[in-house]
Design a protein around this motif. Sequence first.
Motif, PDB file in Angstrom:
ATOM      1  N   GLY A  42     -46.391  84.776  50.671  1.00  0.00           N
ATOM      2  CA  GLY A  42     -46.858  86.028  51.245  1.00  0.00           C
ATOM      3  C   GLY A  42     -48.353  86.130  51.066  1.00  0.00           C
ATOM      4  N   ARG A  43     -48.983  86.856  51.958  1.00  0.00           N
ATOM      5  CA  ARG A  43     -50.425  87.056  51.801  1.00  0.00           C
ATOM      6  C   ARG A  43     -50.692  87.942  50.599  1.00  0.00           C
ATOM      7  NH1 ARG A  43     -53.909  88.094  57.217  1.00  0.00           N
ATOM      8  NH2 ARG A  43     -55.553  88.041  55.654  1.00  0.00           N
ATOM      9  N   LYS A  44     -51.965  88.099  50.292  1.00  0.00           N
ATOM     10  CA  LYS A  44     -52.329  89.022  49.201  1.00  0.00           C
ATOM     11  C   LYS A  44     -51.766  90.402  49.531  1.00  0.00           C
ATOM     12  CE  LYS A  44     -55.671  89.124  46.334  1.00  0.00           C
ATOM     13  NZ  LYS A  44     -56.226  90.425  46.115  1.00  0.00           N
ATOM     14  N   GLY A  45     -51.231  91.068  48.531  1.00  0.00           N
ATOM     15  CA  GLY A  45     -50.775  92.428  48.743  1.00  0.00           C
ATOM     16  C   GLY A  45     -49.502  92.571  49.552  1.00  0.00           C
ATOM     17  N   SER A  46     -48.766  91.470  49.725  1.00  0.00           N
ATOM     18  CA  SER A  46     -47.550  91.553  50.534  1.00  0.00           C
ATOM     19  C   SER A  46     -46.339  91.936  49.697  1.00  0.00           C
ATOM     20  CB  SER A  46     -47.315  90.226  51.245  1.00  0.00           C
ATOM     21  OG  SER A  46     -47.181  89.201  50.287  1.00  0.00           O
ATOM     22  N   GLY A  47     -46.478  91.869  48.364  1.00  0.00           N
ATOM     23  CA  GLY A  47     -45.348  92.311  47.528  1.00  0.00           C
ATOM     24  C   GLY A  47     -44.700  91.223  46.691  1.00  0.00           C
ATOM     25  N   LYS A  48     -45.441  90.205  46.331  1.00  0.00           N
ATOM     26  CA  LYS A  48     -44.872  89.129  45.503  1.00  0.00           C
ATOM     27  C   LYS A  48     -44.590  89.634  44.080  1.00  0.00           C
ATOM     28  CE  LYS A  48     -48.438  86.479  46.441  1.00  0.00           C
ATOM     29  NZ  LYS A  48     -49.129  87.336  47.419  1.00  0.00           N
ATOM     30  N   THR A  49     -45.602  90.232  43.479  1.00  0.00           N
ATOM     31  CA  THR A  49     -45.419  90.721  42.114  1.00  0.00           C
ATOM     32  C   THR A  49     -44.370  91.833  42.059  1.00  0.00           C
ATOM     33  OG1 THR A  49     -47.690  90.112  41.616  1.00  0.00           O
ATOM     34  CG2 THR A  49     -46.644  91.652  40.103  1.00  0.00           C
ATOM     35  N   ALA A  50     -44.312  92.643  43.110  1.00  0.00           N
ATOM     36  CA  ALA A  50     -43.304  93.711  43.136  1.00  0.00           C
ATOM     37  C   ALA A  50     -41.904  93.100  43.052  1.00  0.00           C
ATOM     38  CB  ALA A  50     -43.456  94.549  44.405  1.00  0.00           C
ATOM     39  N   LEU A  51     -41.678  92.014  43.779  1.00  0.00           N
ATOM     40  CA  LEU A  51     -40.372  91.342  43.725  1.00  0.00           C
ATOM     41  C   LEU A  51     -40.076  90.815  42.320  1.00  0.00           C
ATOM     42  CD1 LEU A  51     -40.447  89.383  47.105  1.00  0.00           C
ATOM     43  CD2 LEU A  51     -38.602  90.912  46.371  1.00  0.00           C
ATOM     44  N   VAL A  52     -41.085  90.176  41.728  1.00  0.00           N
ATOM     45  CA  VAL A  52     -40.893  89.629  40.388  1.00  0.00           C
ATOM     46  C   VAL A  52     -40.533  90.744  39.411  1.00  0.00           C
ATOM     47  CG1 VAL A  52     -42.030  88.464  38.463  1.00  0.00           C
ATOM     48  CG2 VAL A  52     -42.448  87.691  40.800  1.00  0.00           C
ATOM     49  N   ARG A  53     -41.259  91.850  39.523  1.00  0.00           N
ATOM     50  CA  ARG A  53     -40.984  92.955  38.603  1.00  0.00           C
ATOM     51  C   ARG A  53     -39.607  93.556  38.838  1.00  0.00           C
ATOM     52  NH1 ARG A  53     -45.422  97.181  37.098  1.00  0.00           N
ATOM     53  NH2 ARG A  53     -43.563  97.896  36.012  1.00  0.00           N
ATOM     54  N   TYR A  54     -39.218  93.610  40.093  1.00  0.00           N
ATOM     55  CA  TYR A  54     -37.890  94.129  40.403  1.00  0.00           C
ATOM     56  C   TYR A  54     -36.819  93.297  39.677  1.00  0.00           C
ATOM     57  CZ  TYR A  54     -33.636  94.955  43.020  1.00  0.00           C
ATOM     58  OH  TYR A  54     -32.331  95.232  43.359  1.00  0.00           O
ATOM     59  N   PHE A  55     -36.908  91.982  39.840  1.00  0.00           N
ATOM     60  CA  PHE A  55     -35.911  91.118  39.194  1.00  0.00           C
ATOM     61  C   PHE A  55     -35.966  91.242  37.678  1.00  0.00           C
ATOM     62  CE2 PHE A  55     -35.727  88.861  43.265  1.00  0.00           C
ATOM     63  CZ  PHE A  55     -34.345  88.768  43.374  1.00  0.00           C
TER      64      PHE A  55
END
Length: 481
Positions: A42-55
Amino acid sequence: MDVRSISTFGAVAAEDEPVLNYFVETSAVSEIGEGEKFLVLGRKGSGKTALVRYFNEKKQNGLVSIALNLRGYPWALHAKRSDSDVDESERYEASWRYLIVVEFAQLVAKRLTGLSKWTDEAKNLIEFFSQNYGGLDVGLGDFLRPEKLRLTKASFEPQLLGVKLGGITLERKSEQGGLARELNLLSDLILKNALYLCGREGIEKILIHFDELDQGMLRFDSPRQQMLTGLILATRSVNREAAKNSVKLKSVIYLRTDLWNQINFSDKNKITTTSVLDISWDEASLLKVVNSRVNSITGKNWDAIHDATTMRGRQQKFSYIVARTFLRPRDVISYLNILLSKAKERINTKGGATVFTNKDIVDSKREYSTYLRLELHDEISPHWREWEDALKAISKMGLLSFARISFEQRYPQAVTAGNVYTSEQALETLYEYSVLGAYRASGYGGKKWVYRYSEPGEAWDSSGNLFKVHLGLKEHLALKE
Ligand SMILES: Nc1ncnc2c1ncn2[C@@H]1O[C@H](COP(=O)(O)OP(=O)(O)OP(=O)(O)O)[C@@H](O)[C@H]1O
Ligand SMILES: [Mg+2]
């Protein structure tokens, strides 16, 4: 409704906010959790870290999930653990494989209960950790730190050509290869024990997430590219081995799309087709992100916090905002936070409606476009340090859309020392990041503007003659229609 009761729409980076309070579950969640895909792009700011935190934070039965944040990872130390005997793309595969395996083994060893602790498999593992790392609390950055790994009968004794290895020297002179071969033998043994113990303990599933691989990176140089490639190959290999043993262990890599586009290795196409998951958003799913935030703050949704009038050309307010983004949640959240402060300022000084008006939205554009340029800078400059030369040329031309020939005239004057990009390369790169759209046949006999972020399949066409700057940058570059 008074928007002054909203303090913020949230931080723009998932690491800084309680993302679980308003996380929007997209199809990416199930694909990462259940499917085979292990490379999330994903590009910057697309939500990669959000997914990691969700899991990581959402408790799910039977799932053990750990997030490995590579912020502060000792890349320079890892760079020294390469193996010159093998192909460039494989130089770091064995060291990453070792890292994944010990991380997994450590996770299992920490969770051992009852009789499992007294099996030989457990004793060997724990002995290995205690001899080499002083216990079971080793950070990812420390696994490759020792100059030498000690191996004994009580831990592991891999055999190379019939001879037991008493240790593995990690700190080698560059001409002294062979690290991969030795390290792989050790990783095999550790993995075998850890897989056995994992099954015995009835751990249903383990997810290991690698995030922030780009942190602290000024240049995406070739050692860094090789290290990334190594991580991807190692992940694939360990995931496969676990699957063969019917253990649900999966490592998942979260990577910026631009970095993936830059690296090259022989299995890249295969991985793209079978293992890549692209994070993608559209206006409807972005509206969910906003509604879920507004709802958690006010109990209402987006439509309750703006007036009903449409923008110029009958465009809905939200569509107007989204047209200025690269369809990324961070862009939308940034826009809304700026809008919120503009609206509050207006209400407090001039009064009027206590919800967002068209004028508030228009007044937010300038500040938003500065944000967008900074975000682009983070993305583009590791690849092309002098990319702003091209922006300066465009700004000088002063028009939102322009012909190739005008750019070819302006750009050479803007080129600064060290910038080796030709005007063709400059246009192509700007197109790649959707700073520019291109005017193309639309397939219905007509023509239209095509931007990469909304139509990723539209590759660069070097014969294109007409370009248009993304609307989000218009104010910052002071461009006219
Ligand atoms: N599914 C989602 N639900 C709710 N908010 C989200 C979701 N995905 C992303 N966001 C929000 O969007 C913003 C950007 O997301 P995030 O920080 O995860 O991006 P990123 O891909 O990790 O960016 P970077 O490459 O800069 O690290 C954050 O505020 C985050 O909370
Ligand atoms: Mg992130």
